[in-house]
Scaffold this motif. Sequence first.
Motif, PDB file in Angstrom:
ATOM      1  N   SER A 228      38.368 -48.539  -1.516  1.00  0.00           N
ATOM      2  CA  SER A 228      37.813 -49.748  -2.128  1.00  0.00           C
ATOM      3  C   SER A 228      38.842 -50.493  -2.975  1.00  0.00           C
ATOM      4  CB  SER A 228      36.600 -49.398  -2.984  1.00  0.00           C
ATOM      5  OG  SER A 228      36.979 -48.612  -4.099  1.00  0.00           O
ATOM      6  N   GLY A 229      40.097 -50.006  -2.949  1.00  0.00           N
ATOM      7  CA  GLY A 229      41.165 -50.727  -3.625  1.00  0.00           C
ATOM      8  C   GLY A 229      41.622 -50.148  -4.938  1.00  0.00           C
ATOM      9  N   ALA A 230      41.118 -48.971  -5.305  1.00  0.00           N
ATOM     10  CA  ALA A 230      41.542 -48.359  -6.563  1.00  0.00           C
ATOM     11  C   ALA A 230      43.031 -48.035  -6.522  1.00  0.00           C
ATOM     12  CB  ALA A 230      40.734 -47.090  -6.832  1.00  0.00           C
ATOM     13  N   ASP A 231      43.686 -48.136  -7.666  1.00  0.00           N
ATOM     14  CA  ASP A 231      45.112 -47.852  -7.761  1.00  0.00           C
ATOM     15  C   ASP A 231      45.356 -46.358  -7.546  1.00  0.00           C
ATOM     16  OD1 ASP A 231      47.925 -48.651  -8.650  1.00  0.00           O
ATOM     17  OD2 ASP A 231      47.448 -47.074 -10.093  1.00  0.00           O
ATOM     18  N   PHE A 232      46.251 -46.031  -6.606  1.00  0.00           N
ATOM     19  CA  PHE A 232      46.499 -44.625  -6.251  1.00  0.00           C
ATOM     20  C   PHE A 232      46.995 -43.842  -7.460  1.00  0.00           C
ATOM     21  CE2 PHE A 232      48.565 -40.932  -4.539  1.00  0.00           C
ATOM     22  CZ  PHE A 232      47.878 -40.629  -3.372  1.00  0.00           C
ATOM     23  N   ALA A 233      47.949 -44.400  -8.193  1.00  0.00           N
ATOM     24  CA  ALA A 233      48.521 -43.695  -9.344  1.00  0.00           C
ATOM     25  C   ALA A 233      47.465 -43.419 -10.409  1.00  0.00           C
ATOM     26  CB  ALA A 233      49.678 -44.497  -9.942  1.00  0.00           C
ATOM     27  N   ALA A 234      46.563 -44.380 -10.619  1.00  0.00           N
ATOM     28  CA  ALA A 234      45.516 -44.204 -11.637  1.00  0.00           C
ATOM     29  C   ALA A 234      44.532 -43.119 -11.217  1.00  0.00           C
ATOM     30  CB  ALA A 234      44.783 -45.524 -11.864  1.00  0.00           C
ATOM     31  N   VAL A 235      44.150 -43.115  -9.936  1.00  0.00           N
ATOM     32  CA  VAL A 235      43.231 -42.087  -9.444  1.00  0.00           C
ATOM     33  C   VAL A 235      43.882 -40.709  -9.552  1.00  0.00           C
ATOM     34  CG1 VAL A 235      41.987 -41.226  -7.413  1.00  0.00           C
ATOM     35  CG2 VAL A 235      42.021 -43.671  -7.917  1.00  0.00           C
ATOM     36  N   ALA A 236      45.163 -40.628  -9.168  1.00  0.00           N
ATOM     37  CA  ALA A 236      45.870 -39.342  -9.251  1.00  0.00           C
ATOM     38  C   ALA A 236      45.962 -38.853 -10.690  1.00  0.00           C
ATOM     39  CB  ALA A 236      47.273 -39.476  -8.643  1.00  0.00           C
ATOM     40  N   ALA A 237      46.311 -39.744 -11.609  1.00  0.00           N
ATOM     41  CA  ALA A 237      46.464 -39.359 -13.010  1.00  0.00           C
ATOM     42  C   ALA A 237      45.153 -38.868 -13.602  1.00  0.00           C
ATOM     43  CB  ALA A 237      47.004 -40.536 -13.818  1.00  0.00           C
ATOM     44  N   ASN A 238      44.053 -39.473 -13.188  1.00  0.00           N
ATOM     45  CA  ASN A 238      42.748 -39.130 -13.754  1.00  0.00           C
ATOM     46  C   ASN A 238      42.096 -37.925 -13.092  1.00  0.00           C
ATOM     47  OD1 ASN A 238      41.724 -41.099 -15.918  1.00  0.00           O
ATOM     48  ND2 ASN A 238      42.626 -42.481 -14.414  1.00  0.00           N
ATOM     49  N   TYR A 239      42.368 -37.696 -11.778  1.00  0.00           N
ATOM     50  CA  TYR A 239      41.573 -36.693 -11.068  1.00  0.00           C
ATOM     51  C   TYR A 239      42.351 -35.671 -10.246  1.00  0.00           C
ATOM     52  CZ  TYR A 239      37.893 -40.008 -12.237  1.00  0.00           C
ATOM     53  OH  TYR A 239      37.045 -40.837 -12.920  1.00  0.00           O
ATOM     54  N   SER A 240      43.625 -35.918  -9.904  1.00  0.00           N
ATOM     55  CA  SER A 240      44.366 -34.957  -9.087  1.00  0.00           C
ATOM     56  C   SER A 240      44.523 -33.640  -9.844  1.00  0.00           C
ATOM     57  CB  SER A 240      45.741 -35.516  -8.718  1.00  0.00           C
ATOM     58  OG  SER A 240      46.464 -34.569  -7.948  1.00  0.00           O
ATOM     59  N   GLU A 241      44.472 -32.534  -9.102  1.00  0.00           N
ATOM     60  CA  GLU A 241      44.484 -31.217  -9.730  1.00  0.00           C
ATOM     61  C   GLU A 241      45.828 -30.510  -9.619  1.00  0.00           C
ATOM     62  OE1 GLU A 241      41.150 -29.060  -8.196  1.00  0.00           O
ATOM     63  OE2 GLU A 241      39.719 -30.642  -8.728  1.00  0.00           O
ATOM     64  N   ASP A 242      46.887 -31.260  -9.313  1.00  0.00           N
ATOM     65  CA  ASP A 242      48.224 -30.675  -9.310  1.00  0.00           C
ATOM     66  C   ASP A 242      48.903 -31.021 -10.625  1.00  0.00           C
ATOM     67  OD1 ASP A 242      50.666 -29.527  -8.596  1.00  0.00           O
ATOM     68  OD2 ASP A 242      51.407 -31.422  -7.788  1.00  0.00           O
ATOM     69  N   PRO A 243      49.054 -30.055 -11.549  1.00  0.00           N
ATOM     70  CA  PRO A 243      49.620 -30.351 -12.874  1.00  0.00           C
ATOM     71  C   PRO A 243      51.041 -30.904 -12.816  1.00  0.00           C
ATOM     72  CG  PRO A 243      48.569 -28.184 -12.846  1.00  0.00           C
ATOM     73  CD  PRO A 243      48.663 -28.640 -11.422  1.00  0.00           C
ATOM     74  N   GLN A 244      51.771 -30.605 -11.719  1.00  0.00           N
ATOM     75  CA  GLN A 244      53.158 -31.025 -11.631  1.00  0.00           C
ATOM     76  C   GLN A 244      53.306 -32.512 -11.320  1.00  0.00           C
ATOM     77  OE1 GLN A 244      55.438 -28.780 -12.506  1.00  0.00           O
ATOM     78  NE2 GLN A 244      53.731 -27.356 -12.760  1.00  0.00           N
ATOM     79  N   THR A 245      52.305 -33.109 -10.662  1.00  0.00           N
ATOM     80  CA  THR A 245      52.446 -34.505 -10.252  1.00  0.00           C
ATOM     81  C   THR A 245      51.380 -35.440 -10.826  1.00  0.00           C
ATOM     82  OG1 THR A 245      51.158 -34.085  -8.229  1.00  0.00           O
ATOM     83  CG2 THR A 245      53.562 -33.861  -8.079  1.00  0.00           C
ATOM     84  N   ALA A 246      50.244 -34.900 -11.261  1.00  0.00           N
ATOM     85  CA  ALA A 246      49.162 -35.771 -11.744  1.00  0.00           C
ATOM     86  C   ALA A 246      49.618 -36.647 -12.900  1.00  0.00           C
ATOM     87  CB  ALA A 246      47.956 -34.927 -12.161  1.00  0.00           C
ATOM     88  N   SER A 247      50.403 -36.058 -13.817  1.00  0.00           N
ATOM     89  CA  SER A 247      50.829 -36.809 -14.998  1.00  0.00           C
ATOM     90  C   SER A 247      51.750 -37.968 -14.646  1.00  0.00           C
ATOM     91  CB  SER A 247      51.532 -35.873 -15.993  1.00  0.00           C
ATOM     92  OG  SER A 247      52.683 -35.292 -15.406  1.00  0.00           O
ATOM     93  N   ASN A 248      52.348 -37.939 -13.435  1.00  0.00           N
ATOM     94  CA  ASN A 248      53.211 -39.037 -12.980  1.00  0.00           C
ATOM     95  C   ASN A 248      52.517 -39.886 -11.920  1.00  0.00           C
ATOM     96  OD1 ASN A 248      55.464 -38.441 -14.604  1.00  0.00           O
ATOM     97  ND2 ASN A 248      56.124 -36.856 -13.171  1.00  0.00           N
TER      98      ASN A 248
END
Length: 361
Positions: A228-248
Amino acid sequence: MHLNTPNPTRARASWLFIAAVTVLSLAATGCKKEHGADVVASVNGHAIMRSEMDKNFEDAQRAKQDQQPETEEQAKSDKLSILRTLIDGEIIEQRAAKMNLTATNEEVDSKLTEMKSHYTEEQFNQMLKESGRTIDEVRRDLRRSITLDKLLNKEINSKINVTDGEVGNFYNSHKADFNLIENKLHLAQIIVTSQPSPQGAGNLQGSKATTDADARKKIATLKAQLDSGADFAAVAANYSEDPQTASNGGDMGFVAESQLRQDVPVWNEVSKLKAGENTPIIPITPPGGKAPVGYSILRLVSREVAGQRDLNNPAVQQSIRDQLRNTRSQLLKSAYLEMLRDQAKVENYYAEDIFKAGSGS
């Protein structure tokens, strides 16, 4: 030599001060505002209702229906985590409202229309049914997401400035990274797993799937947001479960093509992408395993051919600038949210009730 002897006047004054503080404390305790059983917390006087906490808990349990029933202690622990998320959300919404940044009905309608454009009406209704959500709940979540983006863009992203000097310094410090001995792909990822993580969720929302059903539901929801157009980086930062990359923002950096080819399912999907496109949901299955332990969505940022890339290359400059901005943005967002929590008056009645019941207070 003079001995320090007690000063009766000072001692009496100190005693009177302590007594006064005690009286005031007792008075404050006696005047503490009562709350109904249907209120579990308040943020700056705004109530958070038990029904909302329970609804979120039930949604989480629905994804765990194939698991053993939770103990009372586990259920209460889950509800505490859910309530913390609701409290943080209320803090953010109040801040946004104060700055006149709350998402408008028109913005929500536009985003909902964009989301539905990727599905037939039947598919969209089926997706709602499977997720156990109503259209009103989808609209509420969209409003919160848009509001959060507007707030963070206003308070943080619009104020980040990466200078040419910083870009040059980064390049000089990482020059070897820009000398590619083989073709590489700049990738970003969103990871969701059912596996426990010793480092915690690693994302801004503290979001962690605990079962395969929960993971599948979560990754499908995130995929819908991206579609739906959400920013990939924002979704990753908020919800991705990989501690090594979510913060970036999910940034994996450059990955060698030969390395990617070793994972056939991943390579088959990534090799089809153009820069800026995302893969479908890819199951993560360990070598020799049959059942997936998680799910991923990869984004192709860029393709880079072998050889030394010069700083004068616009793509190199933009890549460095984006990386510096993302790193700085994630740090400032974390600090900003902590500041908002510190400034808010939060009363967690549910936590108090649990503590009193458990400690015999």
